[in-house]
Design an enzyme around this catalytic site. Structure first.
Site, PDB file in Angstrom:
ATOM      1  N   GLU A 135       0.833  -1.210   0.000  1.00 23.88           N
ATOM      2  CA  GLU A 135       0.000   0.000   0.000  1.00 23.88           C
ATOM      3  C   GLU A 135       0.869   1.262   0.000  1.00 23.88           C
ATOM      4  O   GLU A 135       0.518   2.251  -0.657  1.00 23.88           O
ATOM      5  CB  GLU A 135      -0.971   0.002   1.186  1.00 23.88           C
ATOM      6  N   HIS A 138       1.856   1.995  -3.492  1.00 25.48           N
ATOM      7  CA  HIS A 138       0.797   2.724  -4.209  1.00 25.48           C
ATOM      8  C   HIS A 138       0.831   4.209  -3.852  1.00 25.48           C
ATOM      9  O   HIS A 138       0.699   5.072  -4.717  1.00 25.48           O
ATOM     10  CB  HIS A 138      -0.588   2.176  -3.851  1.00 25.48           C
ATOM     11  N   HIS A 144       0.263  -2.016  -9.876  1.00 27.29           N
ATOM     12  CA  HIS A 144       0.440  -3.456  -9.703  1.00 27.29           C
ATOM     13  C   HIS A 144       1.482  -3.984 -10.676  1.00 27.29           C
ATOM     14  O   HIS A 144       1.618  -3.483 -11.790  1.00 27.29           O
ATOM     15  CB  HIS A 144      -0.899  -4.175  -9.871  1.00 27.29           C
ATOM     16  N   CYS A 145       2.217  -4.996 -10.216  1.00 25.35           N
ATOM     17  CA  CYS A 145       3.356  -5.525 -10.963  1.00 25.35           C
ATOM     18  C   CYS A 145       3.051  -6.966 -11.361  1.00 25.35           C
ATOM     19  O   CYS A 145       2.529  -7.740 -10.563  1.00 25.35           O
ATOM     20  CB  CYS A 145       4.589  -5.461 -10.068  1.00 25.35           C
ATOM     21  N   CYS A 169      10.333  -5.469  -6.613  1.00 20.67           N
ATOM     22  CA  CYS A 169      11.260  -6.018  -7.612  1.00 20.67           C
ATOM     23  C   CYS A 169      12.148  -4.872  -8.117  1.00 20.67           C
ATOM     24  O   CYS A 169      11.880  -3.708  -7.848  1.00 20.67           O
ATOM     25  CB  CYS A 169      10.488  -6.672  -8.764  1.00 20.67           C
TER      26      CYS A 169
HETATM   27 ZN   LIG Z   1      -2.626  -2.922  -4.827  1.00 17.68          ZN
HETATM   28 ZN   LIG Z   2       7.479  -5.132  -9.265  1.00 14.43          ZN
END
Ligand SMILES: [Zn+2]
Ligand SMILES: [Zn+2]
Length: 185
Positions: A135, A138, A144-145, A169
């Site tokens: 969070e 964000h 999102h990954c 990452c």
């Molecule tokens: Zn999320």
């Molecule tokens: Zn990532």
């Protein structure tokens, strides 16, 4: 500074772990993580749905935003021990508002007991840290990954949470570093 704001009864060992671990990570960017005095859940009665027995997560965000400004913090992370939801979803683990630079996470569905497994404090804390890192990611502009090991991977269920690591990452980390130096510091 990032502030952690407990709302209602939240276990102290989990809060201390979050504060410690987030401090360890964000210290590299000169950002201090502080645990601040909690809020009472009674302030959020309007957010409680009596049929669902859950709190509507969005109602926590403006209050967190107000506290964040009070502390002149870069981000505020609320932590609750109750079940939260958003419209159209059965439940959520957490919710972030990058515009307000606030987020909220719920521990409710992170307890192994919730899934009929024996209590495991270490696992609970690890899951809480993943939700907090996610969070806050964000809040600092990450999306999102697709990498299932990246903490920014979307968790549809606790299985997804357990698969991912608590770290961003390489790609997300680079973006985070850029965002932290550009717009938030
Ligand atoms: Zn999320
Ligand atoms: Zn990532």
């Amino acid at each position: 500074m990032i502030i952690i704001v407990p709302i209602g009864e939240v276990p102290g060992d989990v809060l201390a772990f979050l504060q410690n671990s987030l401090s360890g990570f964000y210290a590299k960017y000169g950002i201090e993580v502080r645990l601040v005095g909690g809020l009472s859940l009674s302030k959020f009665q309007h957010a409680f749905d009596f049929e669902r027995r859950q709190f509507l997560a969005r109602y926590f965000l403006p209050v967190l935003s107000y506290i964040r400004k009070d502390f002149n913090a870069k981000a505020a992370l609320g932590v609750v021990n109750v079940d939260i939801y958003e419209l159209g979803l059965n439940f959520i683990f957490g919710l972030a508002h990058p515009g307000l630079r606030v987020a909220i996470i719920s521990l409710y569905r992170l307890y192994p007991e919730f899934y009929g497994n024996p209590p495991d404090r270490k696992l609970l804390k690890e899951r809480a840290l993943k939700e907090a890192m996610h969070e806050l990611g964000h809040v600092f502009g990450l999306e999102h990954c697709p990498n299932p090991k990246c903490v920014m991977h979307f968790s549809n269920s606790i299985i997804d949470t357990d698969i991912k690591s608590w770290m961003y990452c390489e790609k997300c980390l680079r973006k985070l570093e850029k965002n932290l130096t550009r717009s938030y510091v």
